[in-house]
Design an enzyme around this catalytic site. Structure first.
Site, mmCIF file in Angstrom:
data_model
loop_
_atom_site.group_PDB
_atom_site.id
_atom_site.type_symbol
_atom_site.label_atom_id
_atom_site.label_comp_id
_atom_site.label_asym_id
_atom_site.label_seq_id
_atom_site.Cartn_x
_atom_site.Cartn_y
_atom_site.Cartn_z
ATOM 1 N N LYS A 157 0.867 -1.172 0.000
ATOM 2 C CA LYS A 157 0.000 0.000 0.000
ATOM 3 C C LYS A 157 0.907 1.227 0.000
ATOM 4 C CE LYS A 157 -1.827 2.986 2.060
ATOM 5 N NZ LYS A 157 -1.801 4.485 1.814
ATOM 6 N N GLU A 182 9.474 1.770 11.263
ATOM 7 C CA GLU A 182 10.486 2.830 11.279
ATOM 8 C C GLU A 182 9.705 4.126 11.233
ATOM 9 O OE1 GLU A 182 12.426 5.882 10.290
ATOM 10 O OE2 GLU A 182 12.673 4.937 8.337
ATOM 11 N N CYS A 188 13.478 11.236 7.512
ATOM 12 C CA CYS A 188 13.343 10.937 8.944
ATOM 13 C C CYS A 188 14.667 11.051 9.677
ATOM 14 C CB CYS A 188 12.737 9.554 9.135
ATOM 15 S SG CYS A 188 13.635 8.239 8.283
ATOM 16 N N GLU A 194 8.359 16.869 15.552
ATOM 17 C CA GLU A 194 8.894 16.636 14.214
ATOM 18 C C GLU A 194 8.193 17.543 13.201
ATOM 19 O OE1 GLU A 194 10.137 12.809 11.515
ATOM 20 O OE2 GLU A 194 8.136 12.800 12.394
#
Length: 491
Positions: free
Chosen positions: A186, A262, A296, A395
């Site tokens: 996906k 992750e 990231c 973040e």
């Protein structure tokens, strides 16, 4: 191929259909959504919107394929298929690079070198690595022989992010196939094109029907949720933001699926006064603004020792101001567009919030570019922040970094570890003993000393705290994509 300067307006895109049991499926036109180019805000094409029905079909095909020809493939036969996929990615690298650039808004040159070539390497690496795997055996006092055997985990659901679409998809799919599993993918709804093209490549490379399937769609009440909770999916691997990881974990819990996550990062970049400043600046520009800061592993919290702070900030600002922001297909562009309007507004809101909290925007902080449309943000450096500032703690995932001074090693370690995240960190120092000492005390899964984003695919990749569960890379990938059984023979 170097794309022409105006090819962001003329390059061909593709409509994105589901790929199930070796065939592309035409969706009902009422179940599609538009794919938008973030650099121009123009429609690239349509994307099929899948849900439970399509996921059921894909999982059924993957489950059936586990018992088909794929089951009898030897390691060497799977190696040939994986190497062929990597070779085909390189053969089609120009087309894939254009598609990735159109979908993400990142510079064409970056997409070619970082995304597409690394995607081919992922397949080549795991094609070779599978031939080196061995299993444990133990002789128990000549009374018994114990040995382990490794088998596929089964049907693996893969939910992938939009920042490095093909790179991170192949990072998961290559070891998954190497271990003999089948997969249902996906991709992120914002970046569907290279995943769709990869299905053509897998078929051309000789992957049997049903082994790799793709369902497009969204997360909540859509394909992502249906895949996460499906009882016939044995494992879920996900790369993306922490909140989504929490939702997937809840959906997967009732069926006790294996999970590998992750997730987000708010990574410290620690610069000691004995560092080589010019080297620090050049690498920190990359770790701050590469891929528009949508990585990231970006070092978004920069800590500089007091004796070097003023000089660092002055040089960093000068170099940042020289970065060219704009058309991803311009060969001189260094920073492209962020992924879309919603994300653009999120990043800009953090810049506004920093001002409200009393911080100082040293450079950037505005919409960038001379184009009437497109989600371009100036690379932004923020100073005058505290450890409690939201732009330090949360973040942002855009071209925005904060810079703070520190005095001592103990002080900066306290700051660096004061976070819910634990993905990556960078340490700059020419003191060997300090490098080892600080690295051992940083609470992160990936720690670089005097470098950044230098990867050996044999090494463990992943985070701690809210940054993830599990590790990928080398043997660590196979720990997730396979199940171990122990056989005991009484002698």
């Amino acid at each position: 191929m170097q794309a022409a300067k105006d090819s962001r307006y003329t390059a061909k895109s593709i409509d994105c259909r589901h790929f199930i049991n070796g065939e592309f499926l035409n969706p009902n036109q009422s179940k599609t959504f538009d794919n938008i180019n973030p650099a121009t805000e123009e429609k690239l094409g349509w994307v099929a919107e899948g849900g439970k029905e399509e996921v059921n079909l894909a999982v059924s095909a993957a489950r059936h394929a586990l018992k088909g020809p794929w089951k009898s493939f030897t390691d060497s036969e799977r190696t040939k298929v994986l190497r062929k996929i990597g070779d085909l990615i390189l053969e089609k690298k120009e087309e894939l690079t254009i598609l990735e650039t159109l979908d993400t808004g990142k510079p064409y040159s970056l997409a070619m070198e970082m995304d597409i070539k690394r995607s081919a390497h992922n397949f080549h690496f795991f094609a070779d690595y599978i031939t080196t795997l061995g299993n444990e055996s133990f002789n128990q006092n000549n009374m018994a022989l114990h040995y382990s055997i490794r088998r596929p985990v089964g049907v693996v659901g893969m939910i992938n992010p939009w920042n490095l679409p093909l790179l991170l998809l192949t990072w998961k799919l290559a070891p998954c196939l190497a271990a003999g599993n089948t997969a249902v993918l996906k991709p992120a709804e914002l970046t569907p094109m290279t995943a769709t093209k990869l299905m053509e490549i897998c078929k051309e490379a000789g992957v049997p029907d049903g082994v790799v399937n793709l369902v497009h769609g969204f997360g909540v009440n859509s394909a992502g949720a249906a895949l996460s909770e499906h009882p016939d999916v044995d494992a879920i691997t996900f790369t993306g933001e922490t909140k989504t990881g929490t939702a997937i974990m809840k959906a997967a819990a009732p069926t006790l699926k294996k999970i590998s996550f992750e997730l987000g990062g708010k990574n410290p970049n620690i610069v000691f006064a004995d560092s080589d400043l010019d080297e620090v600046i050049e690498t920190t520009l990359k770790s701050s603004f590469m891929n528009q800061g949508e990585v990231c592993l970006c070092g978004s919290r920069i800590y500089v020792q007091q004796g070097l702070y003023d000089e660092f900030l002055e040089k960093m600002v000068l170099r940042t101001k020289k970065l060219k922001v704009g058309d991803p297909f311009d060969s001189e562009t260094e920073v492209g567009a962020v992924i879309g309007e919603e994300h653009f507004q999120k990043v800009m809101s953090y810049i506004d919030l920093a001002k409200e909290e009393g911080a100082r925007i040293v450079t950037g902080g505005r919409r960038a570019g001379q184009y009437e449309k497109g989600f371009f943000i100036e690379p932004t450096i923020i100073a005058g922040v505290t450890r409690e500032s939201r732009c330090v703690r949360e973040e942002i995932f855009g071209p925005v970094v904060t810079v703070m001074p520190f005095e001592t090693e103990e002080e900066v370690l306290d700051h660096a570890n004061d976070t819910h995240y634990g993905l990556g960190a960078t340490i700059w120092t020419n003191d060997l003993r300090r490098a080892h000492r600080v690295a051992s005390k940083i609470e992160a899964g990936i720690i670089w000393v005097n470098t950044w984003y230098l990867r050996d695919l044999r090494t463990p990749f992943g985070g701690m705290k809210h940054s993830g569960i599990g590790r990928e890379g080398g043997s660590h990938s196979f720990e997730f994509y396979s199940e171990l059984s122990n056989v005991t023979i009484k002698l």
